[in-house]
Design an enzyme around this catalytic site. Structure first.
Site, PDB file in Angstrom:
ATOM      1  N   ALA A   8      -3.981  33.136 -27.467  1.00  0.00           N
ATOM      2  CA  ALA A   8      -4.596  33.500 -26.607  1.00  0.00           C
ATOM      3  C   ALA A   8      -6.360  33.728 -26.635  1.00  0.00           C
ATOM      4  O   ALA A   8      -6.246  34.767 -26.876  1.00  0.00           O
ATOM      5  CB  ALA A   8      -3.677  34.779 -25.419  1.00  0.00           C
ATOM      6  N   SER A  26      -2.945  21.409 -33.222  1.00  0.00           N
ATOM      7  CA  SER A  26      -2.073  22.705 -33.853  1.00  0.00           C
ATOM      8  C   SER A  26      -2.312  21.878 -35.115  1.00  0.00           C
ATOM      9  O   SER A  26      -2.362  22.679 -35.865  1.00  0.00           O
ATOM     10  CB  SER A  26      -0.524  23.020 -33.582  1.00  0.00           C
ATOM     11  OG  SER A  26      -0.420  23.424 -31.988  1.00  0.00           O
ATOM     12  N   ASN A  43      -1.146  20.608 -22.164  1.00  0.00           N
ATOM     13  CA  ASN A  43      -1.550  21.651 -22.722  1.00  0.00           C
ATOM     14  C   ASN A  43      -0.817  22.454 -23.018  1.00  0.00           C
ATOM     15  O   ASN A  43       0.436  22.552 -22.969  1.00  0.00           O
ATOM     16  CB  ASN A  43      -2.637  22.324 -21.098  1.00  0.00           C
ATOM     17  CG  ASN A  43      -3.768  23.292 -21.866  1.00  0.00           C
ATOM     18  OD1 ASN A  43      -3.800  23.965 -23.299  1.00  0.00           O
ATOM     19  ND2 ASN A  43      -4.674  23.343 -21.280  1.00  0.00           N
ATOM     20  N   GLY A  54       0.269  16.808 -27.247  1.00  0.00           N
ATOM     21  CA  GLY A  54       1.930  18.189 -28.093  1.00  0.00           C
ATOM     22  C   GLY A  54       2.030  17.753 -28.483  1.00  0.00           C
ATOM     23  O   GLY A  54       3.486  17.381 -29.079  1.00  0.00           O
ATOM     24  N   GLY A  55       2.407  19.479 -30.289  1.00  0.00           N
ATOM     25  CA  GLY A  55       3.645  19.241 -31.021  1.00  0.00           C
ATOM     26  C   GLY A  55       2.898  17.357 -32.158  1.00  0.00           C
ATOM     27  O   GLY A  55       4.341  17.696 -32.653  1.00  0.00           O
ATOM     28  N   CYS A 101      -5.899  27.077 -15.778  1.00  0.00           N
ATOM     29  CA  CYS A 101      -6.697  27.868 -16.078  1.00  0.00           C
ATOM     30  C   CYS A 101      -6.863  28.859 -14.032  1.00  0.00           C
ATOM     31  O   CYS A 101      -6.294  28.210 -13.472  1.00  0.00           O
ATOM     32  CB  CYS A 101      -8.172  27.952 -16.542  1.00  0.00           C
ATOM     33  SG  CYS A 101      -9.104  26.390 -14.987  1.00  0.00           S
ATOM     34  N   GLY A 147      -8.571  33.606 -25.231  1.00  0.00           N
ATOM     35  CA  GLY A 147      -9.248  34.116 -23.767  1.00  0.00           C
ATOM     36  C   GLY A 147     -10.448  33.243 -23.778  1.00  0.00           C
ATOM     37  O   GLY A 147     -11.538  33.424 -22.698  1.00  0.00           O
TER      38      GLY A 147
END
Ligand SMILES: Cc1cc2nc3c(=O)[nH]c(=O)nc-3n(C[C@H](O)[C@H](O)[C@H](O)COP(=O)(O)O)c2cc1C
Length: 308
Positions: free
Chosen positions: A71, A271, A197, A248-249, A133, A73
Site C-alpha cells: 500500500a 513483484s 492490478n 500478475g505473479g 484508484c 499510496g
C-alpha cells in the site's frame, strides 16, 4: 533453431514480450534505462496523478510467503514533473529500441483527461490507464475499475486527450465479470488492456494483534496472484480482440508461457523484480526462450491463446 521472441504489441515491435510492470523501479529515467539494458522488451513507468503525493507511512510493502502485499499510496511527483522524466526516459531508451509505457491515475474522470494531456506531450509509446484508484466523486470511493460505466467514462476522457498515442486500460481483478469491463473499455476506445492490478488483501501480525501495513489493507501481488491473473486474462481474451499485457505473479519463463497461452500478447512483471532484482525481466525472457526450445515452439504466436 533459436525461438523467435519478437512480439508485435499495437504498432510496436518488442524484442521480447516481457514488460516491466508499473510501480516497480519505474520512478526515474535511470531505473527505466537499467531495466531496459537488462533485457526487458518494454518498460512501464510508475503511475502518476495530477499533483505530487507523498504516499503512506512505512511499512508500505511486505514480502510474505507467497508474494508481496503493498500500500505505497500512489507516491508520485505529479504530472508536470513526470512528463519531464518521461521525456528524458524516452530519449535514453530510443537507442536501445525499448518502448516506453507511461502510467496515469486520477480521482475524477475530468482529472484523468487532464493528466493524460500533460503526459501525452512527453510522447511515450503508450499510456497505461490505472483505473484501480478510487473515484473521489463516488460516495464510497468505488474504484473506476469496478463498473463498465466508470471504466468507459475514463477511457473516453483519456482517449480524447492523447492524440495518436495508444492507450492500454489496466483492470482490477476483484470484479464479478472482468470480460464485460474489458469490453466496455474497448468499446470506449481502449487500444489494449493490461490485466491485472493487485488483489485487495491484508496481513495481520498475530503477536502484535494488528495489521502489518500502516494502511491496514493493501494489494496482493506475486505468486499468490498468478492463478487469478491467468483466469482474468483468459476471460478478457475471450471477450475482446485487442492485445493484452498479462500481468500478475509472473516469476519464471514457464509462468510467462502460461500467460501467453491464456491469451496475452505481452507479459508484465512486477513483484519478481522486487524479489529477483533488476535483471528479472530480461532473465524471465531468457527462460521463456529456453522453455520454447525445450517444448518445440518456434514463435510466440504458436503458443498464444493455446489454452483458450
Ligand atoms: C510495490 C508495488 C507498487 C505498484 N505500483 C503500481 C502503480 O503505481 N500503478 C499500477 O498500475 N500498478 C502498480 N502496481 C501493480 C503492478 O503493476 C502489477 O499489476 C501487480 O503487482 C501484479 O503483478 P506482479 O504479481 O508481477 O507484481 C504495484 C505493485 C507493487 C508490488
Amino acid at each position: 533453431m533459436k525461438p523467435d521472441l519478437t512480439c508485435e504489441f499495437l504498432s510496436l515491435r518488442l524484442r521480447n514480450p516481457m514488460v516491466l510492470a508499473s510501480g516497480i523501479l519505474g520512478t526515474s529515467a535511470d531505473l527505466l534505462e537499467r531495466v531496459a539494458r537488462a533485457g526487458a522488451g518494454a518498460v512501464t513507468a510508475k503511475s502518476c496523478g495530477p499533483t505530487p503525493r507523498a504516499g503512506h507511512p512505512n511499512p508500505v510493502a511486505v514480502d510474505w510467503e507467497h508474494g508481496l502485499i503493498n500500500a505505497i499510496g500512489l507516491t508520485n511527483p505529479g504530472a508536470e514533473e513526470e512528463a519531464r522524466m518521461l521525456a528524458e526516459a524516452r530519449a535514453r531508451l530510443a537507442p536501445l529500441g525499448v518502448p516506453l509505457i507511461a502510467s496515469i491515475f486520477a480521482g475524477t474522470v475530468k482529472e484523468f483527461g487532464d493528466v493524460a494531456r500533460i503526459i501525452a506531450a512527453a510522447r511515450p509509446h503508450c499510456i497505461e490507464v490505472n483505473i484501480s484508484c478510487p473515484n473521489v466523486a463516488d460516495e464510497f470511493g468505488t474504484p473506476f475499475a469496478a463498473s463498465c460505466e466508470s471504466a468507459a467514462a475514463v477511457t473516453e476522457a483519456v482517449k480524447r486527450n492523447v492524440g495518436d498515442i495508444p492507450i492500454s486500460v489496466k483492470l482490477a481483478p476483484n470484479v464479478p465479470s472482468i470480460g464485460r469491463i474489458a469490453a466496455a473499455a474497448v468499446e470506449a476506445g481502449a487500444d489494449a488492456i493490461t490485466a491485472v492490478n493487485t488483489m485487495p488483501g491484508m496481513l495481520i501480525d498475530a503477536e502484535a494483534g494488528r495489521p502489518v501495513l500502516s494502511n491496514r489493507m493493501g494489494g496482493v501481488s506475486g505468486p499468490a496472484l498468478k492463478p487469478i491473473a491467468l483466469r482474468c486474462v483468459y476471460e478478457i481474451a475471450r471477450a475482446v480482440r485487442v492485445p493484452i499485457i498479462g500481468t500478475g505473479g509472473i516469476t519464471t519463463g514457464r509462468d510467462a508461457a502460461e500467460m501467453l497461452m491464456a491469451g496475452a500478447t505481452a507479459v508484465g512483471v512486477g513483484s519478481a523484480v522486487w524479489t529477483r532484482g533488476v535483471k528479472a525481466v530480461g532473465d524471465i525472457a531468457a527462460e521463456l526462450a529456453a522453455f520454447m526450445a525445450q517444448e518445440g515452439y518456434r514463435t510466440l504466436a504458436a503458443m498464444r491463446g493455446l489454452a483458450l
